[in-house]
Design a protein around this motif. Structure first.
Motif, PDB file in Angstrom:
ATOM      1  N   HIS A  62     -14.483  13.927 -16.462  1.00 12.00           N
ATOM      2  CA  HIS A  62     -14.434  12.476 -16.251  1.00 12.00           C
ATOM      3  C   HIS A  62     -15.484  12.038 -15.229  1.00 12.00           C
ATOM      4  CE1 HIS A  62     -10.044  11.658 -17.749  1.00 12.00           C
ATOM      5  NE2 HIS A  62     -10.921  11.788 -18.735  1.00 12.00           N
ATOM      6  N   HIS A 106     -14.845  16.388 -25.054  1.00 12.18           N
ATOM      7  CA  HIS A 106     -13.714  16.063 -24.168  1.00 12.18           C
ATOM      8  C   HIS A 106     -12.598  15.308 -24.912  1.00 12.18           C
ATOM      9  CE1 HIS A 106     -11.882  14.714 -20.318  1.00 12.18           C
ATOM     10  NE2 HIS A 106     -11.671  13.592 -20.976  1.00 12.18           N
ATOM     11  N   GLU A 111      -8.641  16.560 -25.649  1.00 10.20           N
ATOM     12  CA  GLU A 111      -7.517  15.610 -25.517  1.00 10.20           C
ATOM     13  C   GLU A 111      -6.769  15.409 -26.841  1.00 10.20           C
ATOM     14  OE1 GLU A 111      -9.215  12.958 -21.791  1.00 10.20           O
ATOM     15  OE2 GLU A 111      -9.369  12.126 -23.816  1.00 10.20           O
ATOM     16  N   GLU A 182      -5.622   8.749 -17.399  1.00  8.22           N
ATOM     17  CA  GLU A 182      -5.543  10.159 -17.809  1.00  8.22           C
ATOM     18  C   GLU A 182      -5.442  11.079 -16.588  1.00  8.22           C
ATOM     19  OE1 GLU A 182      -7.717   9.996 -22.177  1.00  8.22           O
ATOM     20  OE2 GLU A 182      -8.904  10.642 -20.441  1.00  8.22           O
ATOM     21  N   PHE A 187      -2.771  13.780 -17.645  1.00  8.92           N
ATOM     22  CA  PHE A 187      -3.034  15.195 -17.364  1.00  8.92           C
ATOM     23  C   PHE A 187      -1.908  15.809 -16.536  1.00  8.92           C
ATOM     24  CE2 PHE A 187      -7.939  14.424 -17.544  1.00  8.92           C
ATOM     25  CZ  PHE A 187      -7.847  14.225 -18.911  1.00  8.92           C
TER      26      PHE A 187
HETATM   27 FE   LIG Z   1     -10.456  11.887 -20.817  1.00  6.40          FE
END
Ligand SMILES: [Fe+2]
Ligand SMILES: [Fe+2]
Length: 253
Positions: A62, A106, A111, A182, A187
């Protein structure tokens, strides 16, 4: 000033392992409940003895994507002033990096394939956010495709500059919130939904995916790429982003 953006998949990494280790160590200090608990569970970092947990790995990804958002916001500001101030090839390079590192890797391979299904299955408040996050991935892909389409000649036409600037600003606003949610909700819910063994397996799976996707350390390659784009666009000096001082207390602004 124009240049052809290189393929982000095939750039050699020039970033030192020590710099990565310092960054990782700093993050570990700030996230004791996250990074330390995964220290023995996840993949090796760039230096002997330094390890990166699966969630920390996605959070530092990120960081790369946020640097692209900064490029997008700064580019939008210049576009509103004068379209020809921007080397649009570098905007294409930024969008291509977001597509390769953000969308294809990603978002899609980590994800959507691993994290979101587990969080949705676990239920609760985090699960209720997944459909919106997936819709935002899709919207981001539309916007990046639009930016590339309108920038690919190297010059953004006067007729397109407001639409491109609006798209860049809108993307940045959406993804800043997206990544922050996230990091702080999704997460963490994912990590809690897994056993230590499953988290370790996920970290190893993510590392394998990264090596296949980028033929090396995708994070290091992406950091090199965004740094080069920032320099080319004149956004490379961190000090130029220091905010101006506020008005003196008591003065009328
Ligand atoms: Fe992400
Ligand atoms: Fe996402």
């Amino acid at each position: 000033m124009t240049s052809t953006p290189p393929d982000p998949h095939h750039l050699p990494s020039r970033r030192g392992a020590l710099a990565a280790a310092v960054a990782i160590g700093g993050a570990a200090l700030l996230l004791p409940g996250c990074a330390r608990s995964e220290k023995n569970e996840d993949k090796k970092g760039g230096e002997e003895g330094v390890e990166v947990g699966a969630t920390e790995d996605m959070m530092r990804e990120h960081g790369v994507l946020r640097r692209i958002l900064v490029v997008y916001r700064a580019s939008a500001g210049l576009l509103r002033q004068e379209a020809t101030k921007i080397d649009a090839h570098q905007l294409v390079a930024a969008a291509d990096l977001f597509r390769a590192f953000g969308e294809d890797y990603h978002e899609h391979k980590l994800e959507e394939a691993h994290v979101f299904p587990a969080v949705k299955k676990a239920g609760g408040p985090a699960a209720a956010l997944i459909d919106t996050l997936i819709a935002q991935h899709a919207r981001g892909r539309e916007i990046n495709a639009f930016v590339v389409d309108r920038s690919k000649t190297g010059i953004i036409s006067a007729g397109d500059k407001v639409a491109v600037a609006d798209a860049l600003d809108g993307f940045a606003r959406m993804y800043e919130k997206h990544a922050a949610i996230e990091d702080t909700v999704i997460f963490q819910a994912w990590r809690k939904s897994l056993s230590p063994e499953a988290l370790k397996d996920a970290g190893e799976t993510f590392e394998d995916i990264e090596k296949v996707q980028f033929k090396g350390d995708g994070f290091d390659i992406a950091v090199d790429r965004i740094a080069a784009i920032e320099r080319a666009l004149g956004f490379g000096d961190l000090a130029t982003f220091t905010a101006p001082p506020p008005p003196h207390l008591g003065s009328n602004v």
